[in-house]
Motif scaffolding. Sequence first.
Motif, PDB file in Angstrom:
ATOM      1  N   GLU A 145       0.824  -1.205   0.000  1.00  0.00           N
ATOM      2  CA  GLU A 145       0.000   0.000   0.000  1.00  0.00           C
ATOM      3  C   GLU A 145       0.864   1.264   0.000  1.00  0.00           C
ATOM      4  N   ILE A 146       1.967   1.224   0.726  1.00  0.00           N
ATOM      5  CA  ILE A 146       2.875   2.371   0.748  1.00  0.00           C
ATOM      6  C   ILE A 146       3.496   2.580  -0.629  1.00  0.00           C
ATOM      7  N   ALA A 147       3.822   1.482  -1.300  1.00  0.00           N
ATOM      8  CA  ALA A 147       4.377   1.588  -2.657  1.00  0.00           C
ATOM      9  C   ALA A 147       3.398   2.292  -3.594  1.00  0.00           C
ATOM     10  N   LYS A 148       2.094   2.045  -3.411  1.00  0.00           N
ATOM     11  CA  LYS A 148       1.088   2.730  -4.234  1.00  0.00           C
ATOM     12  C   LYS A 148       1.086   4.232  -3.942  1.00  0.00           C
ATOM     13  N   LEU A 149       1.193   4.594  -2.662  1.00  0.00           N
ATOM     14  CA  LEU A 149       1.227   6.008  -2.293  1.00  0.00           C
ATOM     15  C   LEU A 149       2.439   6.712  -2.895  1.00  0.00           C
ATOM     16  N   SER A 150       3.552   5.976  -2.997  1.00  0.00           N
ATOM     17  CA  SER A 150       4.788   6.580  -3.511  1.00  0.00           C
ATOM     18  C   SER A 150       4.698   6.926  -4.992  1.00  0.00           C
ATOM     19  N   GLU A 151       3.676   6.414  -5.672  1.00  0.00           N
ATOM     20  CA  GLU A 151       3.506   6.764  -7.080  1.00  0.00           C
ATOM     21  C   GLU A 151       3.138   8.239  -7.248  1.00  0.00           C
ATOM     22  N   LYS A 152       2.611   8.847  -6.178  1.00  0.00           N
ATOM     23  CA  LYS A 152       2.233  10.263  -6.236  1.00  0.00           C
ATOM     24  C   LYS A 152       3.061  11.134  -5.290  1.00  0.00           C
ATOM     25  N   HIS A 153       3.657  10.516  -4.259  1.00  0.00           N
ATOM     26  CA  HIS A 153       4.360  11.292  -3.245  1.00  0.00           C
ATOM     27  C   HIS A 153       5.750  10.697  -2.994  1.00  0.00           C
ATOM     28  N   ASN A 154       6.751  11.554  -2.904  1.00  0.00           N
ATOM     29  CA  ASN A 154       8.087  11.080  -2.539  1.00  0.00           C
ATOM     30  C   ASN A 154       8.039  10.400  -1.178  1.00  0.00           C
ATOM     31  N   THR A 155       8.622   9.223  -1.107  1.00  0.00           N
ATOM     32  CA  THR A 155       8.546   8.379   0.082  1.00  0.00           C
ATOM     33  C   THR A 155       9.935   7.893   0.470  1.00  0.00           C
ATOM     34  N   LEU A 156      10.321   8.100   1.712  1.00  0.00           N
ATOM     35  CA  LEU A 156      11.592   7.584   2.217  1.00  0.00           C
ATOM     36  C   LEU A 156      11.317   6.447   3.181  1.00  0.00           C
ATOM     37  N   VAL A 157      11.950   5.292   2.930  1.00  0.00           N
ATOM     38  CA  VAL A 157      11.854   4.133   3.809  1.00  0.00           C
ATOM     39  C   VAL A 157      13.215   3.929   4.471  1.00  0.00           C
ATOM     40  N   ILE A 158      13.231   3.881   5.801  1.00  0.00           N
ATOM     41  CA  ILE A 158      14.460   3.623   6.540  1.00  0.00           C
ATOM     42  C   ILE A 158      14.382   2.231   7.141  1.00  0.00           C
ATOM     43  N   VAL A 159      15.322   1.379   6.758  1.00  0.00           N
ATOM     44  CA  VAL A 159      15.397   0.013   7.283  1.00  0.00           C
ATOM     45  C   VAL A 159      16.655  -0.123   8.130  1.00  0.00           C
ATOM     46  N   PRO A 160      16.703  -1.084   9.058  1.00  0.00           N
ATOM     47  CA  PRO A 160      17.840  -1.161   9.981  1.00  0.00           C
ATOM     48  C   PRO A 160      19.114  -1.735   9.394  1.00  0.00           C
ATOM     49  N   SER A 161      19.030  -2.404   8.244  1.00  0.00           N
ATOM     50  CA  SER A 161      20.227  -3.038   7.689  1.00  0.00           C
ATOM     51  C   SER A 161      20.104  -3.144   6.174  1.00  0.00           C
ATOM     52  N   GLU A 162      21.230  -3.351   5.512  1.00  0.00           N
ATOM     53  CA  GLU A 162      21.207  -3.513   4.058  1.00  0.00           C
ATOM     54  C   GLU A 162      20.440  -4.767   3.653  1.00  0.00           C
ATOM     55  N   ARG A 163      20.511  -5.785   4.488  1.00  0.00           N
ATOM     56  CA  ARG A 163      19.792  -7.021   4.175  1.00  0.00           C
ATOM     57  C   ARG A 163      18.278  -6.781   4.120  1.00  0.00           C
ATOM     58  N   ALA A 164      17.786  -5.853   4.940  1.00  0.00           N
ATOM     59  CA  ALA A 164      16.346  -5.583   4.993  1.00  0.00           C
ATOM     60  C   ALA A 164      15.839  -4.846   3.758  1.00  0.00           C
ATOM     61  N   ILE A 165      16.745  -4.310   2.939  1.00  0.00           N
ATOM     62  CA  ILE A 165      16.334  -3.628   1.712  1.00  0.00           C
ATOM     63  C   ILE A 165      15.587  -4.581   0.784  1.00  0.00           C
ATOM     64  N   ALA A 166      15.958  -5.854   0.841  1.00  0.00           N
ATOM     65  CA  ALA A 166      15.354  -6.854  -0.058  1.00  0.00           C
ATOM     66  C   ALA A 166      13.840  -6.953   0.113  1.00  0.00           C
ATOM     67  N   LYS A 167      13.322  -6.585   1.280  1.00  0.00           N
ATOM     68  CA  LYS A 167      11.878  -6.675   1.506  1.00  0.00           C
ATOM     69  C   LYS A 167      11.096  -5.724   0.604  1.00  0.00           C
ATOM     70  N   TRP A 168      11.801  -4.731   0.043  1.00  0.00           N
ATOM     71  CA  TRP A 168      11.144  -3.754  -0.820  1.00  0.00           C
ATOM     72  C   TRP A 168      11.514  -3.921  -2.297  1.00  0.00           C
ATOM     73  N   SER A 169      12.288  -4.923  -2.602  1.00  0.00           N
ATOM     74  CA  SER A 169      12.819  -5.072  -3.964  1.00  0.00           C
ATOM     75  C   SER A 169      11.721  -5.219  -5.025  1.00  0.00           C
ATOM     76  N   ALA A 170      10.574  -5.762  -4.648  1.00  0.00           N
ATOM     77  CA  ALA A 170       9.493  -5.973  -5.621  1.00  0.00           C
ATOM     78  C   ALA A 170       8.940  -4.654  -6.162  1.00  0.00           C
ATOM     79  N   TYR A 171       9.230  -3.546  -5.469  1.00  0.00           N
ATOM     80  CA  TYR A 171       8.651  -2.255  -5.866  1.00  0.00           C
ATOM     81  C   TYR A 171       9.676  -1.343  -6.544  1.00  0.00           C
TER      82      TYR A 171
END
Length: 553
Positions: A346-372
């Motif tokens: 749902e956040i990925a959908k919002l980012s289509e209209k608004h700049n969105t910054l996601v802060i994750v605790p580690s580089e490994r956690a970036i993969a959770k957003w790779s689909a977007y």
Amino acid sequence: MDGDDVDFDKLLRDADDSPPTNPRELYEQLPFKAKDYGYIRDAQTQILSKWDDRREQRDIVIKVNTGGGKTIDGLVILQSYLNEGIQPALYVAPNKFLVEQVVKEAGNLGIPVVTDPEAPAYFAGEAIAVVNGAKLFNGHTVFSDNRPSAPRVPIGAVVVDDAHAVLAILKDQLSVTIERSNPTFTELLDLFEEDLKIQAPDVLLDIREETGGGFARVPFWALSNKLDQMRTIFRQYKPDNEFDYGADAIRDSLALCRIVFTPLALTIVPPVPPVGRVHSFADAQRRVFLTATLANDSALITDFDADPALVSEPIQPLTAGDIGERMILAPQEINSTITEDNVRAEIAKLSEKHNTLVIVPSERAIAKWSAYSPTVATKDNLTKVVATMRSKNHVGLVIAANRYDGIDLPDDACRILVIDGLPQAFSGDERLESLMQRTVGGVDDRQVQRLEQGMGRAVRSNEDHCLVFLIGRRLAQLTVDPRTLERFSPATQAQLKASRVMAKDLDNQPLSKIMETAWQSLTRDSSWVKYAKSQLRSLGHVSFIGGAMSGSR
């Protein structure tokens, strides 16, 4: 000049040419301010007036909400010291990216700055030197008497901006981390193997086999008994990074250090950072520490060697309500059946209209957003990514690992900010310290501090607004647990409490209903805006109790 022209330079010379030291007068007389810098904000005037009353004190702590204009405060303070005759003046920002921002702000004010502390203009008191924390605090710092090639660079007055972030850099620079691939790791593990076998036999096996996530500390008596052997091995240590001077910084305090092994690395950390080796900082006539989120003021005393009596009396704004508007939503607190993946979608959908910054605790956690297909901000491209977000271009979804401070994204640069997962401690020593400091709530002060820092990245003034999502059940619990809630700043507490009120109203509602509420923030629904402002307006005056701001009516 034509014969009939008035010689204003002569008139200026004939007048009283002593530069102003009063901060408000100084600001008004800055001749080359940018168009939007004609006047100083009321909250900044409050801070600068209080500082001026105490300007003769050596150590001063100033606490201002994120977006409260700390950078301008710091630059004006240093220019005032220079005008008083206390020189040279040094401005310390956490990292190179923030150094660039300080230099830009100085340009807007018309205050001369340089980035080389050995520039003649710095020595002469004609310009403020702006450096990052690692330039000031390292084992080969130019501000030390131990400098072999030249006299140390002096400091008359210093401002440490984002002191909470510089503290982390200070600890990192004045300690040693030895990766497993370095031969010294194996030599020291062999040296202390029998001691670790008694202390933590299973963890020792994990370390040998490079498995698990445990850590083991070398007992202090083992270090004492084998100190000479330890010194011999340590003298041969060659860091993987040729600019890592931590070993030189801690040699004299090796007997007191904590040595912690993990399967990946070992850390050697003194009980307090040896800031006394940075002689110019230790001898500076005036030291000002600026911070928005410092959960534990005692760190200023132990790590910066600041005066305890002065640290206990920080300068603060008259009201804590100068922070911008934030709607904070923790969907899994509202409805426990909601999954993290659904929230991300749902956040990925919002980012289509608004700049969105996601802060994750580690580089490994970036993969959770790779689909977007997010833009990943790294240390190499951070400046470019932030500059693009701050332009009028739409960037969309941006993700950064462990970047809870050092990013300023005002207004449309970022309207949606996501904290995905609880900030973590990574090195063996950090995890040991976190375990020792953890409170009954199961979270240490540094984690609360990082959360507060992270949530402030997208609200940079009291006119700014942002939608904040907290993802993860542990983060959701933090918004309601009084044991952790009271450790946030009053403004953040008020916004988290407002979030809790919304959560009760939305109790067990589906994610679609929660996203409708989110849109009320993004579309500037008038009822939400009035409610949000009322929560901050009720804060009134603030005071500091035990290192945290406390509101009173």
